[in-house]
Structures are given as structure tokens and as C-alpha cells.
Design an enzyme around this catalytic site. Structure first.
Site, short mmCIF file in Angstrom:
data_model
loop_
_atom_site.label_atom_id
_atom_site.label_comp_id
_atom_site.label_asym_id
_atom_site.label_seq_id
_atom_site.Cartn_x
_atom_site.Cartn_y
_atom_site.Cartn_z
N SER A 146 0.75 -1.18 -0.10
CA SER A 146 -0.08 0.02 0.04
C SER A 146 1.04 1.32 0.16
CB SER A 146 -0.77 0.11 1.38
OG SER A 146 -1.46 1.29 1.27
N TYR A 160 -4.25 0.39 10.08
CA TYR A 160 -4.18 -0.15 8.98
C TYR A 160 -2.75 0.21 8.28
CZ TYR A 160 -4.65 -0.77 3.87
OH TYR A 160 -4.61 -1.14 2.61
P1 NDP Z 1 -11.64 -5.69 -0.55
O1 NDP Z 1 -12.02 -5.52 0.68
O2 NDP Z 1 -12.51 -5.67 -1.72
O3 NDP Z 1 -10.76 -7.05 -0.51
C1 NDP Z 1 -10.05 -7.45 0.74
C2 NDP Z 1 -10.42 -8.96 0.72
O4 NDP Z 1 -9.59 -9.39 1.78
C3 NDP Z 1 -12.03 -9.15 0.94
O5 NDP Z 1 -12.40 -10.16 -0.25
C4 NDP Z 1 -11.82 -10.09 2.29
O6 NDP Z 1 -12.81 -11.02 2.27
C5 NDP Z 1 -10.35 -10.50 2.31
N1 NDP Z 1 -10.05 -11.01 3.79
C6 NDP Z 1 -10.30 -10.16 4.88
N2 NDP Z 1 -10.10 -10.91 5.83
C7 NDP Z 1 -9.80 -12.17 5.39
C8 NDP Z 1 -9.24 -13.40 6.01
N3 NDP Z 1 -9.25 -13.41 7.42
N4 NDP Z 1 -9.03 -14.40 5.16
C9 NDP Z 1 -9.11 -14.30 3.89
N5 NDP Z 1 -9.62 -13.27 3.29
C10 NDP Z 1 -9.79 -12.19 4.02
O7 NDP Z 1 -10.41 -4.58 -0.75
P2 NDP Z 1 -9.29 -4.25 -2.01
O8 NDP Z 1 -9.43 -5.31 -3.11
O9 NDP Z 1 -9.05 -3.00 -2.12
O10 NDP Z 1 -8.05 -4.93 -0.98
C11 NDP Z 1 -7.22 -5.85 -1.56
C12 NDP Z 1 -5.70 -5.50 -0.88
O11 NDP Z 1 -5.42 -4.19 -1.70
C13 NDP Z 1 -5.58 -5.64 0.76
O12 NDP Z 1 -4.47 -6.06 0.97
C14 NDP Z 1 -5.58 -4.00 0.81
O13 NDP Z 1 -4.73 -3.64 1.80
C15 NDP Z 1 -4.67 -3.58 -0.41
N6 NDP Z 1 -5.16 -2.06 -0.98
C16 NDP Z 1 -6.13 -1.55 -1.03
C17 NDP Z 1 -5.97 -0.17 -1.38
C18 NDP Z 1 -7.47 0.43 -1.84
O14 NDP Z 1 -7.56 1.80 -1.88
N7 NDP Z 1 -8.49 -0.20 -2.04
C19 NDP Z 1 -4.83 0.58 -1.56
C20 NDP Z 1 -3.62 -0.06 -1.27
C21 NDP Z 1 -3.70 -1.11 -0.75
P3 NDP Z 1 -14.22 -10.98 3.11
O15 NDP Z 1 -15.11 -10.19 2.44
O16 NDP Z 1 -14.51 -12.50 3.24
O17 NDP Z 1 -13.73 -10.24 4.34
#
Ligand code: NDP
Length: 302
Positions: A146, A160
Site C-alpha cells: 500500500s 491499517y
Molecule cells: P476488498 O475489501 O475488496 O478485498 C479484501 C479481501 O480480503 C476481501 O475479499 C476479504 O474477504 C478478504 N479478507 C479479509 N480478511 C480475510 C481473512 N481472514 N481471510 C481471507 N480473506 C480475507 O479490498 P481491496 O481489493 O481494496 O483490498 C485488497 C488488498 O489491497 C488489501 O491487501 C488492501 O490492503 C490492499 N490495498 C487496497 C487499497 C485501496 O485503496 N482499495 C490501496 C492499497 C492497498 P471477506 O469479504 O471475506 O472479508
């Protein structure tokens, strides 16, 4: 590493970047496991969506139950993939969870929970998959970082941000420790995408009810302002699919040419500039202490 079709596992691939990347990678000809937790409950619809996508496009997109909070779950998922696909080439650390609120308001346990998902989750996955990648002497560990860990840091996102910084730090050290096993590391660093993923929608908050009001007196509406201003900064053509495209480009790049770090930051919060310096210092220092071969697999020892 074999530069043809790969077997790829993406954690947290039920939504957002992970779901998009899973589909793009499958369309690129790879066998992709969109790993999700609660596949027979809350995420059953996402499993069905992935199946429907696979059959509509005739691609090899599969799902597997994987909760990064449970070593048992991670181990079972890894065993399933190895048994079904007969191997594993790429692991994408994508699962993540964001929380927002004044830092003081989070209990240590709440802070720990953020670390558990964003940091310790990657360690559980690594401890399951790395023995396999080390044994086969090739592989790619792709971390979704990130820009928040190094770029401009708006307030109210500390647990976070701290967790993503810790994850990035782990990735950097792991990279050197895995290079002599032939395992490559890439860190894809998205900037803030306030729409197109569930990141901001599902963000958590501190549960307590005394500190938050005290901050609200001086910082009224700050969290909404931060999200709004981040959204305003994003150019009109900012699209979450850019992150999926970057992931595909890294995976498809020939072995030995994969970038250590790729930024996808339409907002340009400055992280790329800071990382350029940090990564250069790392490379120079490893070289100075005679460990240049740890910079990437295949680099000759200095
Ligand atoms: P989302 O919330 O759409 O995706 C995150 C996913 O992680 C969800 O599908 C969630 O599933 C899953 N998750 C959370 N906890 C668990 C767990 N215990 N086991 C398995 N899966 C889990 O957001 P993003 O697509 O934006 O995020 C994806 C990555 O990108 C993350 O690492 C985030 O930190 C990073 N990121 C995002 C940014 C943004 O602005 N969007 C910017 C920079 C980085 P569930 O629905 O089951 O909780």
C-alpha cells in the site's frame, strides 16, 4: 521458473483487486485459485460467481477455502491446491482489512486484530507454501502492499497503515532470504482506490464510546473528509483494473525480469519516490556487505 501457464493462489480473492486479478490471470491462461474464507456461507455467492465466470470464459478459475486468520485453514488450502493442481508457482498476498478512527480509540486487541489479518496472515500463508516453493527451487511471492506505508499519510488510518508498513517490511526481508532458493519477490503497491473494491465500504471502527467523541469535538467529520479528499484527488480515469493489470504483468514477465516493486497510484501520494530511495539504499547496502546475490535469484554473488 517455467514461463508458461502457472498455478496461482490469491488470498482474499472474493472481491476487489483479488477478484479482478484472479479473473485477469485466468484469462491470461493460468490456473488460478481465488482463495476466500467462508466459502459455504457468506462468500458462497462469490464462489458461484467465480464458477460462472470460469465457464462463461472457458478459463481455469477455481476457488478454495482459505482464512488467513487460521493456520489450519491455510494448511488445508495449500494441501488442496497441491493435490488438485499438482503444484504451485505463485502466491499473491492480497487479503487485507482496513479500519478507520482516531488511533487512541483502538484497544490493543483491536490493533492486534488488524495486524493479524494484514501481517500475520501472510506469515501463515508463507509457512504453508514456502516449503513447497523452496523444494522446487522456483516461485513468485507477490505482495499487495500500500502506498500508505511510505506516501502521504492522512490521519485516522493508523492501525491499517502500520500493518501495511509491517507487511512491506516483511516482504523486503523475505525477498533476500528467498532469492537463493530461486524464489522471486514482487511488491505491487496500489494507491488509494476509494471505489471499485470493498476496502473503504467494509472498513472497521473502534468499538469504544469515550475517546471517539472527544476527538469528534476537535476533528469533527475528519474521517469523511479524508475519504472525500482522497476520492477528489483520484483522476477520472483511475480504475481498479489497473491493479489487476499490474499483477498480470508481473506474473507474465519472464523469470529474472520481474520488478521488485510496482506502483499503481493514480493519486500519486509520494510513496513511489520514497520507495525508490529505500529500495536503492537496500540494493546498495546488500552490495556493500557482499550479498548482492540476495537482490534477486540468479544475481551473481559479489
Ligand atoms: P476488498 O475489501 O475488496 O478485498 C479484501 C479481501 O480480503 C476481501 O475479499 C476479504 O474477504 C478478504 N479478507 C479479509 N480478511 C480475510 C481473512 N481472514 N481471510 C481471507 N480473506 C480475507 O479490498 P481491496 O481489493 O481494496 O483490498 C485488497 C488488498 O489491497 C488489501 O491487501 C488492501 O490492503 C490492499 N490495498 C487496497 C487499497 C485501496 O485503496 N482499495 C490501496 C492499497 C492497498 P471477506 O469479504 O471475506 O472479508
Amino acid at each position: 521458473m517455467n514461463d508458461t501457464a502457472k498455478t496461482i493462489v490469491i488470498t482474499g480473492a472474493g472481491s476487489g483487486f483479488g477478484a479482478l486479478a484472479a479473473r485477469s490471470l485466468a484469462r491470461a491462461g493460468h490456473t488460478v485459485y481465488a482463495a476466500m474464507r467462508d466459502t459455504t456461507g457468506r462468500n458462497a455467492d462469490r464462489v458461484a460467481d467465480a464458477r460462472a465466470y470460469a465457464s462463461a470464459y472457458g478459463v481455469d478459475l477455481r476457488t478454495v477455502e482459505l482464512d488467513v486468520l487460521s493456520q489450519e485453514s491455510v494448511d488445508a488450502a495449500t494441501a488442496t491446491v497441491l493435490a488438485e493442481a499438482g503444484g504451485l508457482d505463485v502466491i499473491v498476498h492480497n487479503a487485507g482489512h482496513m479500519v478507520t478512527g482516531p488511533t487512541e480509540a483502538f484497544t490493543p486487541e483491536e490493533l492486534m486484530a488488524v495486524y493479524d489479518t494484514n501481517v500475520l496472515g501472510t506469515q501463515r500463508v508463507n509457512r504453508a507454501v514456502l516449503p513447497h516453493l523452496r523444494a522446487q527451487r522456483h516461485g513468485l511471492v507477490l505482495w499487495i502492499g500500500s502506498t500508505s506505508s511510505r506516501g502521504g499519510t492522512p490521519p485516522y488510518l493508523a492501525p491499517y497503515f502500520a500493518a501495511k508498513a509491517a507487511m512491506d517490511s516483511l516482504a523486503v526481508s523475505y525477498a533476500a532470504e528467498l532469492a537463493r532458493f530461486g524464489i522471486e519477490t514482487s511488491i505491487v503497491v496500489p494507491g488509494s482506490f476509494t471505489t471499485g473494491t470493498n476496502h473503504f465500504v467494509t472498513g472497521g471502527h473502534p468499538s469504544e464510546r469515550t475517546v471517539v467523541p472527544a476527538y469528534e469535538e476537535r476533528y469533527a467529520g475528519l474521517m469523511d473528509q479524508v475519504a472525500l479528499r482522497l476520492a477528489e484527488l483520484a483522476p477520472a480515469d483511475a480504475d481498479v483494473s489497473q491493479v489487476a493489470d499490474a499483477i498480470v504483468a508481473v506474473v507474465n514477465a519472464p523469470y529474472g525480469t520481474r520488478p521488485f516493486r510496482v506502483h499503481v497510484d493514480p493519486v500519486n501520494d509520494g510513496s513511489e519516490e520514497v520507495s525508490r530511495v529505500a529500495d536503492r539504499i537496500r540494493a546498495e547496502f546488500l552490495t556493500r556487505i557482499g550479498l548482492a546475490d540476495l537482490l534477486a535469484p540468479g544475481v551473481a554473488p559479489s
